[in-house]
Motif scaffolding. Structure first.
Motif, short mmCIF file in Angstrom:
data_model
loop_
_atom_site.label_atom_id
_atom_site.label_comp_id
_atom_site.label_asym_id
_atom_site.label_seq_id
_atom_site.Cartn_x
_atom_site.Cartn_y
_atom_site.Cartn_z
N UNK A 155 0.83 -1.20 0.00
CA UNK A 155 0.00 0.00 0.00
C UNK A 155 0.87 1.25 0.00
N UNK A 156 1.68 1.43 1.04
CA UNK A 156 2.57 2.59 1.14
C UNK A 156 3.85 2.15 1.81
N UNK A 157 4.94 2.85 1.52
CA UNK A 157 6.20 2.46 2.12
C UNK A 157 7.30 3.48 1.90
N UNK A 158 8.38 3.33 2.64
CA UNK A 158 9.54 4.19 2.52
C UNK A 158 10.80 3.34 2.42
N UNK A 159 11.68 3.70 1.49
CA UNK A 159 12.98 3.07 1.36
C UNK A 159 14.04 4.05 1.83
N UNK A 160 15.04 3.54 2.56
CA UNK A 160 16.09 4.40 3.07
C UNK A 160 17.27 3.54 3.50
N UNK A 161 18.44 4.19 3.60
CA UNK A 161 19.60 3.49 4.12
C UNK A 161 19.55 3.50 5.64
N UNK A 162 19.68 2.32 6.26
CA UNK A 162 19.73 2.19 7.71
C UNK A 162 21.15 1.90 8.13
N UNK A 176 19.68 -1.32 2.98
CA UNK A 176 18.53 -0.52 2.55
C UNK A 176 17.27 -1.21 3.06
N UNK A 177 16.42 -0.46 3.71
CA UNK A 177 15.18 -1.01 4.23
C UNK A 177 14.00 -0.50 3.42
N UNK A 178 13.01 -1.35 3.26
CA UNK A 178 11.68 -0.97 2.82
C UNK A 178 10.74 -1.27 3.99
N UNK A 179 10.30 -0.22 4.65
CA UNK A 179 9.33 -0.34 5.74
C UNK A 179 7.98 0.06 5.17
N UNK A 180 7.00 -0.84 5.25
CA UNK A 180 5.78 -0.61 4.48
C UNK A 180 4.55 -1.12 5.21
N UNK A 181 3.43 -0.65 4.73
CA UNK A 181 2.12 -1.15 5.13
C UNK A 181 1.51 -1.84 3.91
N UNK A 182 0.98 -3.02 4.11
CA UNK A 182 0.43 -3.77 3.00
C UNK A 182 -1.01 -3.35 2.72
N UNK A 225 -13.18 3.94 13.73
CA UNK A 225 -13.78 4.12 12.42
C UNK A 225 -13.32 3.15 11.37
N UNK A 226 -12.39 2.24 11.71
CA UNK A 226 -11.94 1.26 10.73
C UNK A 226 -10.43 1.17 10.67
N UNK A 227 -9.93 0.43 9.69
CA UNK A 227 -8.51 0.11 9.59
C UNK A 227 -7.68 1.38 9.36
N UNK A 228 -6.43 1.33 9.85
CA UNK A 228 -5.46 2.37 9.53
C UNK A 228 -4.91 2.12 8.13
N UNK A 229 -4.38 3.16 7.50
CA UNK A 229 -3.81 3.01 6.16
C UNK A 229 -2.75 4.09 5.95
N UNK A 230 -2.01 3.96 4.83
CA UNK A 230 -1.04 4.98 4.46
C UNK A 230 0.16 5.07 5.37
N UNK A 231 0.55 3.98 6.04
CA UNK A 231 1.67 4.04 6.95
C UNK A 231 2.99 4.32 6.25
#
Length: 400
Positions: A302-309, A315-321, A355-361
Motif C-alpha cells: 500500500x505505502x512504504x519508505x525506502x532508506x539506508x539504515x 537498505x530497508x523498505x518499511x511498508x504497510x500492505x 472508524x476502521x482500519x489504519x492506512x497509508x503508513x
C-alpha cells in the motif's frame, strides 16, 4: 483496500469556498524559526555487504494525533510523506478538510496540503503553512486545465495525492511524484497516472516554491515510477512503482535516472530484473510481468519508505500492505536492485481506530537520526480513523 475520504456529504456546502484560482507554481512562506538540522545518510553505495540486526525485533510507543493546535481551523487529512529543504522539514498530505472549531461541517477543503515539523522530539506538533484563516490551499498546485475542470464540476474533480517521502536533490531542491486521481462522482475515482512536483527553498525569501510542468509524467500504460518509493544511490535516483493493474500492487518495478536529469523522461532507464538489463524505453504493460519486477511480491503493498539504515547496514523498505491488517512490515537489501529479503516480517502492529482500519503508513528518515545510529529509531505516521474524522497519527518504533 480503499480509503475513506474526508469530505463525503459536505461537498455542496464547501464548493464555493473550495474552488479558487491557482497557477502551476505556488510560493509558501515558512519563516526562519523552523530550522531543524538532521544527519544525512552515511552511505550511498551500490552494494553494502552483510546486513546486521536482521531479526528486526521492535518495540513502539504511540504519540497521538499530529496537528497544529494553534491554527484557526480544526484540520483533518490523510496520506502523507516527509521532505526537508534547507533544514525545514515538512509533511505533505492528501485530502485536507478544515472545520470551524467545534463544528462538524466542512468549511474549507484542499486536494493536498503541507505542515512544518516544529520539533523532531514532538512528532504530534505541526505548523500548518497551507492553511490560514482566509483559505486552505493546495501545496502542489493544479495546472490551469485541471483547475478549469474542477471549477466546472467539482464532483468530477482532479486530485493529487502522495503516500511517499520526497526525493532529495540538493540542500534546497527536492522532487516528489504524486498520484493523479480523477473523480467520476463525489465518491468514485480512478488512478490515471503520476505527476512530478518540484520543490525549492528560497533562502532569501524563506519560502518553499512548488511547481509542476506537466499533467502526467507517467500514465497507466506503463508503471508509475517514483510514486511508491525511491532511493538515491551513487548519483542515481531509483524510482519504485507498484503494478496497480495486473498484480494488485504485489509486484514492484524500478527505473533510474541521474540526479541531474530527472526532469526529462528521455534520461530515464527501466530495469528488467529477469534479464538483468536496462532499457531507455519504458515498458508498455498489457499483462503481469512478474519476472521483470525488482520485488516480485507475495503480498500486496500500500505505502512504504525506502532508506539506508546505518543500524542495519542495509537498505530497508518499511511498508504497510494492502491486506487491511494494520501491520507494519519490512524488507531489506544490500542493493537498490535486490534481492529484497526478510519475508515481509511484521515489525509493528498499529492500534485500529473506531472508524476502521489504519492506512497509508510511512516512516520518516529525518526524526531520531542524530542520537542513535540512523535507522534504529523510526518515526511512523499513518492515517487513523476516529469515529468521525481521519487524521495523521504519530508513533515511534524502535529496533532492539
Amino acid at each position: 483496500m480503499t480509503s475513506v475520504r474526508l469530505f463525503s456529504i459536505f461537498f455542496a456546502l464547501a464548493l464555493a469556498a473550495i474552488v479558487h484560482a491557482q497557477a502551476s507554481t505556488t510560493f509558501l512562506r515558512v519563516g526562519t524559526d523552523y530550522a531543524l538540522p538532521f544527519r544525512n545518510p552515511v552511505s550511498a553505495v551500490d552494494n553494502l555487504g552483510t546486513a546486521v540486526h536482521t531479526d528486526f525485533t521492535m518495540s513502539g510507543a504511540r504519540y497521538g494525533q499530529m496537528l497544529d493546535s494553534s491554527n484557526y481551523w480544526s484540520i483533518y487529512r490523510d496520506g502523507g510523506g516527509t521532505c526537508s529543504l534547507h533544514n525545514r522539514t515538512f509533511w505533505v498530505y492528501c485530502d485536507t478538510s478544515a472545520y470551524q472549531k467545534g463544528s462538524t461541517t466542512v468549511s474549507r477543503f484542499a486536494s493536498n496540503s503541507a505542515a512544518l515539523v516544529v520539533n523532531y522530539n514532538q512528532p504530534t506538533v505541526l505548523k500548518d503553512f497551507t492553511a490560514t484563516e482566509s483559505s486552505v490551499s493546495e501545496f502542489v498546485p493544479f495546472l490551469p486545465s485541471e483547475l478549469a475542470d474542477n471549477n466546472a464540476n467539482y464532483n468530477q474533480r482532479w486530485a493529487l495525492w502522495a503516500y511517499s517521502n520526497c526525493i532529495p536533490i540538493s540542500d534546497t531542491v527536492a522532487a516528489q511524484y504524486w498520484q493523479v486521481m480523477k473523480f467520476s462522482s463525489s465518491t468514485s475515482r480512478s488512478l490515471v497516472g503520476n505527476t512530478l512536483a518540484m520543490y525549492s527553498y528560497g533562502t532569501y525569501s524563506n519560502s518553499i516554491i512548488v511547481s509542476r510542468d506537466t499533467h502526467l509524467f507517467f500514465d497507466m500504460n506503463t508503471y508509475l515510477y517514483g510514486t511508491f518509493s525511491s532511493l538515491v544511490v551513487n548519483g542515481y535516483i531509483y524510482l519504485y512503482a507498484l503494478d496497480y493493474t495486473y498484480s494488485d500492487r504485489m509486484d514492484i518495478h524500478v527505473a533510474r535516472v541521474s540526479v541531474n536529469g530527472f526532469r526529462y523522461k528521455s534520461n530515464y532507464q527501466y530495469y528488467d530484473a529477469g534479464a538483468k538489463t536496462w532499457s531507455t524505453t519504458p515498458p508498455v504493460v498489457t499483462a503481469r510481468r512478474r519476472s521483470a519486477a525488482v520485488i516480485p511480491g507475495t503480498i500486496g503493498f500500500y505505502s512504504g519508505a525506502m532508506f539506508y539504515s546505518e543500524y542495519h547496514n542495509a537498505y530497508l523498505l518499511v511498508f504497510m500492505s494492502n491486506w487491511a491488517d494494520n501491520k507494519i512490515r519490512v524488507l531489506y537489501s544490500a542493493s537498490p536492485l535486490g534481492p529484497w529479503l526478510g519475508n515481509n516480517k511484521i515489525i509493528y502492529s498499529t492500534v485500529q481506530g473506531p472508524g476502521g482500519i489504519n492506512y497509508g503508513g510511512i516512516v520518516s528518515p529525518f526524526y531520531f537520526n542524530t542520537a542513535y545510529p540512523q535507522g534504529k529509531n523510526l518515526m511512523l505516521m499513518y492515517s487513523y480513523r476516529d469515529t468521525r474524522f481521519v487524521y495523521p497519527f504519530a508513533c515511534i518504533i524502535r529496533f532492539a
